[in-house]
Every structure is written in structure tokens, then in C-alpha cells.
Write an enzyme that holds these catalytic residues in place. Structure first.
Site, PDB file in Angstrom:
ATOM      1  N   HIS A   1       2.264   6.302   5.528  1.00  0.00           N
ATOM      2  CA  HIS A   1       2.623   5.412   6.641  1.00  0.00           C
ATOM      3  C   HIS A   1       3.504   6.125   7.658  1.00  0.00           C
ATOM      4  CE1 HIS A   1       1.306   1.232   5.844  1.00  0.00           C
ATOM      5  NE2 HIS A   1       1.143   1.703   4.614  1.00  0.00           N
TER       6      HIS A   1
ATOM      7  N   CYS B   1       0.799  -1.228   0.000  1.00  0.00           N
ATOM      8  CA  CYS B   1       0.000   0.000   0.000  1.00  0.00           C
ATOM      9  C   CYS B   1       0.833   1.281   0.000  1.00  0.00           C
ATOM     10  CB  CYS B   1      -1.002  -0.007   1.143  1.00  0.00           C
ATOM     11  SG  CYS B   1      -0.355  -0.453   2.742  1.00  0.00           S
TER      12      CYS B   1
END
Length: 144
Positions: free
Chosen positions: A139, A85
């Protein structure tokens, strides 16, 4: 209310390469002849697939998202840049392929390696837009 442009994205790489040449928002003349920039709503959700009513799925009951999607642009052909991702989202939000950035992990932060790269949220901030994010847009707790 000014014209609402809704971008409804269900895969993290739908806008990828367009970001490098994104022009400033075109002003819109309202009924009072005042010039205001377009409103932009970008919803990104990875790992969702197309399990929404607006895509014809009966699996999830999503009436609010279906209404929202019917008023904007729905992307029917979205592709993943990388099988993790973070590299995919970084690609979509910077307009650069993972092979260009060299970022292949979920713990990599593009701005730590390429501080001059402008992400989509930063681009909108630089053009007087208010930007908000929730969840893991980037992230590691990074916000751009």
C-alpha cells in the site's frame, strides 16, 4: 527455455511463514549444461476468492489463467492472516504474522518500522532475479 515454476496464489497469506527460511534458488542444468536459476512467477490477487475456472468455478471465464495454473502449483488451502489486505500481504511477503509486526492498518509500511526485514521481492532481487509488480503489492505506493 528453462523450467518454469509457477506459483499461483489467490489469497494473500498462502506463503506466509515459509519466507523466513527461504533458501536461494537451486540452479537448474539446461540442455547445454549451463547452470541457470529457476524462473519463478508469483501471481497474488486478494479479494478474488476462488472464482476461477481452475478451481471449478463457472462464474468467471479465465482460460489463460486456467492454462497457467495447470502448469504450476495451485494452492487449495490459503488462509488470511488478518481481515485487511495490507497486513495480510505484508505477512505473506515478509513471513511474519501481523501480531509479530504490530502492523494492522492499510497505511502501515513494514519497512518504515523494520528496515532490516527482507520481503519476498527484495529477497529475489538480492539473489539476482528481476522482479516486477503491478497494482498494490504494498500500500501507499511503496515498492520493495
Amino acid at each position: 527455455m528453462s523450467k518454469l515454476t509457477t506459483l499461483f496464489v489467490t489469497s494473500a497469506a498462502a506463503l506466509g511463514t515459509a519466507l523466513g527460511t527461504l533458501p536461494a534458488a537451486e540452479p537448474v542444468a539446461a540442455a547445454t549444461d549451463t547452470v541457470r536459476p529457476l524462473n519463478v512467477l508469483l501471481i497474488i490477487s486478494d479479494d478474488l476468492r476462488t472464482e476461477l475456472g481452475s478451481y471449478g468455478s463457472e462464474l468467471a471465464q479465465t482460460p489463460a489463467l486456467d492454462r497457467l495454473g495447470s502448469q504450476g502449483v495451485r494452492f487449495d488451502r490459503a488462509y488470511c492472516q488478518y481481515p485487511l489486505c495490507n497486513p495480510s500481504r505484508t505477512s505473506m511477503l515478509t513471513g511474519r504474522y501481523p501480531t509479530t509486526s504490530g502492523l494492522y492498518g492499510n497505511r502501515d509500511w513494514f519497512n518504515g518500522v523494520y528496515p532490516d526485514w527482507v520481503s519476498l521481492p527484495k529477497y529475489f532481487k538480492q539473489h539476482a532475479y528481476q522482479t516486477l509488480g503491478a497494482g498494490k503489492v504494498f500500500h501507499g505506493g511503496h515498492h520493495d
